[in-house]
Design a protein around this motif. Structure first.
Motif, PDB file in Angstrom:
ATOM      1  N   PRO A 133      67.357 -50.641   8.569  1.00 20.70           N
ATOM      2  CA  PRO A 133      66.196 -49.579   8.696  1.00 20.70           C
ATOM      3  C   PRO A 133      64.814 -50.380   8.284  1.00 20.70           C
ATOM      4  N   SER A 134      63.807 -49.820   8.986  1.00 18.92           N
ATOM      5  CA  SER A 134      62.472 -50.131   8.494  1.00 18.92           C
ATOM      6  C   SER A 134      61.876 -49.211   7.562  1.00 18.92           C
ATOM      7  N   TRP A 135      60.906 -49.698   6.599  1.00 21.33           N
ATOM      8  CA  TRP A 135      60.221 -48.733   5.835  1.00 21.33           C
ATOM      9  C   TRP A 135      58.897 -48.772   5.642  1.00 21.33           C
ATOM     10  N   ALA A 136      58.426 -47.461   5.580  1.00 17.19           N
ATOM     11  CA  ALA A 136      56.763 -47.362   5.314  1.00 17.19           C
ATOM     12  C   ALA A 136      56.615 -46.287   4.118  1.00 17.19           C
ATOM     13  N   PRO A 137      55.639 -46.842   3.427  1.00 16.49           N
ATOM     14  CA  PRO A 137      55.208 -45.574   2.133  1.00 16.49           C
ATOM     15  C   PRO A 137      55.083 -44.366   2.661  1.00 16.49           C
ATOM     16  N   THR A 138      55.393 -43.300   1.657  1.00 11.59           N
ATOM     17  CA  THR A 138      54.956 -41.949   1.796  1.00 11.59           C
ATOM     18  C   THR A 138      53.612 -41.999   1.535  1.00 11.59           C
ATOM     19  N   PRO A 139      52.728 -40.775   2.094  1.00 11.34           N
ATOM     20  CA  PRO A 139      51.446 -40.694   1.841  1.00 11.34           C
ATOM     21  C   PRO A 139      51.153 -40.755   0.273  1.00 11.34           C
ATOM     22  N   GLU A 140      52.018 -40.202  -0.526  1.00 12.09           N
ATOM     23  CA  GLU A 140      51.727 -40.068  -1.819  1.00 12.09           C
ATOM     24  C   GLU A 140      52.014 -41.591  -2.632  1.00 12.09           C
ATOM     25  N   MET A 141      52.759 -42.294  -2.086  1.00 13.38           N
ATOM     26  CA  MET A 141      53.010 -43.719  -2.372  1.00 13.38           C
ATOM     27  C   MET A 141      51.848 -44.455  -2.049  1.00 13.38           C
ATOM     28  N   VAL A 152      56.996 -52.024   6.651  1.00 15.08           N
ATOM     29  CA  VAL A 152      58.035 -53.115   6.451  1.00 15.08           C
ATOM     30  C   VAL A 152      58.965 -53.173   7.398  1.00 15.08           C
ATOM     31  N   PRO A 153      59.237 -54.359   8.231  1.00 11.70           N
ATOM     32  CA  PRO A 153      60.338 -54.367   9.008  1.00 11.70           C
ATOM     33  C   PRO A 153      61.761 -54.231   8.640  1.00 11.70           C
ATOM     34  N   PRO A 154      62.765 -54.234   9.125  1.00 14.51           N
ATOM     35  CA  PRO A 154      63.956 -54.598   8.737  1.00 14.51           C
ATOM     36  C   PRO A 154      64.149 -56.210   8.368  1.00 14.51           C
ATOM     37  N   GLY A 155      65.000 -56.231   7.210  1.00 15.90           N
ATOM     38  CA  GLY A 155      65.022 -57.613   6.727  1.00 15.90           C
ATOM     39  C   GLY A 155      65.294 -57.874   5.275  1.00 15.90           C
ATOM     40  N   PRO A 156      65.505 -59.148   4.572  1.00 12.41           N
ATOM     41  CA  PRO A 156      65.693 -59.126   3.223  1.00 12.41           C
ATOM     42  C   PRO A 156      64.655 -58.445   2.131  1.00 12.41           C
ATOM     43  N   ASP A 157      63.366 -58.302   2.735  1.00 10.86           N
ATOM     44  CA  ASP A 157      62.391 -57.686   1.811  1.00 10.86           C
ATOM     45  C   ASP A 157      62.156 -56.218   2.082  1.00 10.86           C
ATOM     46  N   ASN A 158      63.139 -55.718   2.996  1.00 11.36           N
ATOM     47  CA  ASN A 158      62.860 -54.163   3.116  1.00 11.36           C
ATOM     48  C   ASN A 158      63.531 -53.577   1.800  1.00 11.36           C
ATOM     49  N   PRO A 159      62.846 -52.444   1.332  1.00 11.13           N
ATOM     50  CA  PRO A 159      63.451 -51.839   0.149  1.00 11.13           C
ATOM     51  C   PRO A 159      64.512 -50.856   0.485  1.00 11.13           C
ATOM     52  N   LEU A 160      64.975 -50.569   1.695  1.00  2.32           N
ATOM     53  CA  LEU A 160      66.035 -49.589   2.109  1.00  2.32           C
ATOM     54  C   LEU A 160      67.269 -50.565   2.323  1.00  2.32           C
ATOM     55  N   GLY A 161      67.338 -51.833   2.086  1.00  2.00           N
ATOM     56  CA  GLY A 161      68.452 -52.611   2.224  1.00  2.00           C
ATOM     57  C   GLY A 161      69.026 -52.726   3.672  1.00  2.00           C
ATOM     58  N   THR A 162      70.184 -52.884   3.929  1.00  2.00           N
ATOM     59  CA  THR A 162      70.680 -53.012   5.185  1.00  2.00           C
ATOM     60  C   THR A 162      71.070 -51.721   6.091  1.00  2.00           C
ATOM     61  N   HIS A 163      71.380 -50.786   5.181  1.00  2.00           N
ATOM     62  CA  HIS A 163      71.597 -49.248   5.814  1.00  2.00           C
ATOM     63  C   HIS A 163      70.917 -48.187   5.076  1.00  2.00           C
ATOM     64  N   ALA A 164      70.784 -47.126   5.880  1.00  2.00           N
ATOM     65  CA  ALA A 164      70.214 -45.935   5.498  1.00  2.00           C
ATOM     66  C   ALA A 164      70.604 -44.769   6.010  1.00  2.00           C
ATOM     67  N   LEU A 165      70.946 -43.625   5.212  1.00  2.00           N
ATOM     68  CA  LEU A 165      71.242 -42.116   5.785  1.00  2.00           C
ATOM     69  C   LEU A 165      70.019 -41.230   5.227  1.00  2.00           C
ATOM     70  N   LEU A 202      79.790 -46.295   2.742  1.00  2.00           N
ATOM     71  CA  LEU A 202      79.329 -44.954   2.991  1.00  2.00           C
ATOM     72  C   LEU A 202      78.889 -44.827   4.409  1.00  2.00           C
ATOM     73  N   TYR A 203      78.257 -45.707   4.752  1.00  2.00           N
ATOM     74  CA  TYR A 203      77.739 -45.499   6.153  1.00  2.00           C
ATOM     75  C   TYR A 203      78.795 -45.336   7.217  1.00  2.00           C
ATOM     76  N   ASP A 204      79.771 -46.292   7.069  1.00  2.00           N
ATOM     77  CA  ASP A 204      80.895 -45.993   8.115  1.00  2.00           C
ATOM     78  C   ASP A 204      81.761 -44.730   7.795  1.00  2.00           C
ATOM     79  N   LEU A 205      81.871 -44.360   6.601  1.00  2.00           N
ATOM     80  CA  LEU A 205      82.510 -43.306   6.280  1.00  2.00           C
ATOM     81  C   LEU A 205      81.954 -42.019   6.721  1.00  2.00           C
ATOM     82  N   THR A 206      80.696 -41.808   6.816  1.00  2.00           N
ATOM     83  CA  THR A 206      80.181 -40.379   7.064  1.00  2.00           C
ATOM     84  C   THR A 206      79.694 -40.335   8.550  1.00  2.00           C
TER      85      THR A 206
END
Length: 215
Positions: A133-141, A152-165, A202-206
């Motif tokens: 996943p990529s990440w963008a701050p919410t308006p409040e953040m 922030v694009p996907p990668g090791p600096d992304n706060p959402l890690g490798t997978h997101a639900l 969890l990604y694979d199970l859901t």
């Protein structure tokens, strides 16, 4: 379904430490407290904002949740297991998963929101699943931390890690993290975080439509 006894405290800590040792902590997440925007003393410079640089009282007992980190039965929380079910327990800081046919049960340690005003409870469901996943701050953040980048694009600096639900609530996710210090602590702006190894499971199970309850 028979109940499994509470996990041994020492065994759980050893497992969590072993998992943490395999992770890559994003550099910027070590540099600023993203909830307050204040620098963290001794932080390593870098480039990743995160809803979960570690935020905790160093004088407090960070292990109080372990005593309640135990297997649960789904019946007190869900009418059926249609599409499978996820229970996010904010008190024990744990995520429970049951498959639709009841044959698969998983229990994962998690991070939780840093404050009550960022915490949402109730019923929702998975509406989207993303690998890398990529990440963008919410308006409040962005208001609290205007210096953060807009994307922030996907990668090791992304706060959402490798997978997101994605959940049906706007801006709320169950996701991974590269900063393994966050797990078991109050360390997000609303989302539920798991070790990358666990969010992949969890990604694979859901599936889309898996029911989710935060308590």
């Amino acid at each position: 379904m028979s109940k499994t006894p509470a996990l041994n405290r020492r065994a759980f800590l050893a497992t969590a430490a072993a998992l943490g040792a395999t992770g890559l902590a994003p550099s910027f997440a070590q540099q600023f407290d993203p909830y307050t925007g204040q620098p963290i003393v001794g932080a390593t410079p870098g480039a990743t904002p995160d809803a979960g640089a570690v935020q905790y009282d160093a004088a407090a007992n960070q292990r109080h949740n372990i005593s309640s980190f135990r297997a649960q039965d789904w019946r007190p929380y869900f009418d059926t297991l249609t599409n499978g079910a996820i229970l996010c327990d904010l008190t024990s800081r744990a995520v429970h998963y049951w498959s639709e046919d009841g044959t698969v049960y998983r229990l994962f340690p998690s991070s939780i929101p840093v404050s009550e005003d960022l915490t949402r409870k109730g019923r929702t469901e998975i509406i989207k699943k993303v690998v890398g996943p990529s990440w963008a701050p919410t308006p409040e953040m962005k208001k609290r931390n205007p210096e953060w980048p807009d994307f922030v694009p996907p990668g090791p600096d992304n706060p959402l890690g490798t997978h997101a639900l994605w959940l049906s609530w706007q801006y709320y996710r169950i996701h991974g993290t590269h900063d393994t210090r966050k797990i078991g602590r109050k360390s997000s702006n609303g989302c539920i975080g798991l070790y990358n190894e666990h969010i992949q499971q969890l990604y694979d199970l859901t599936k889309i439509g898996t029911q989710v309850l935060l308590i």
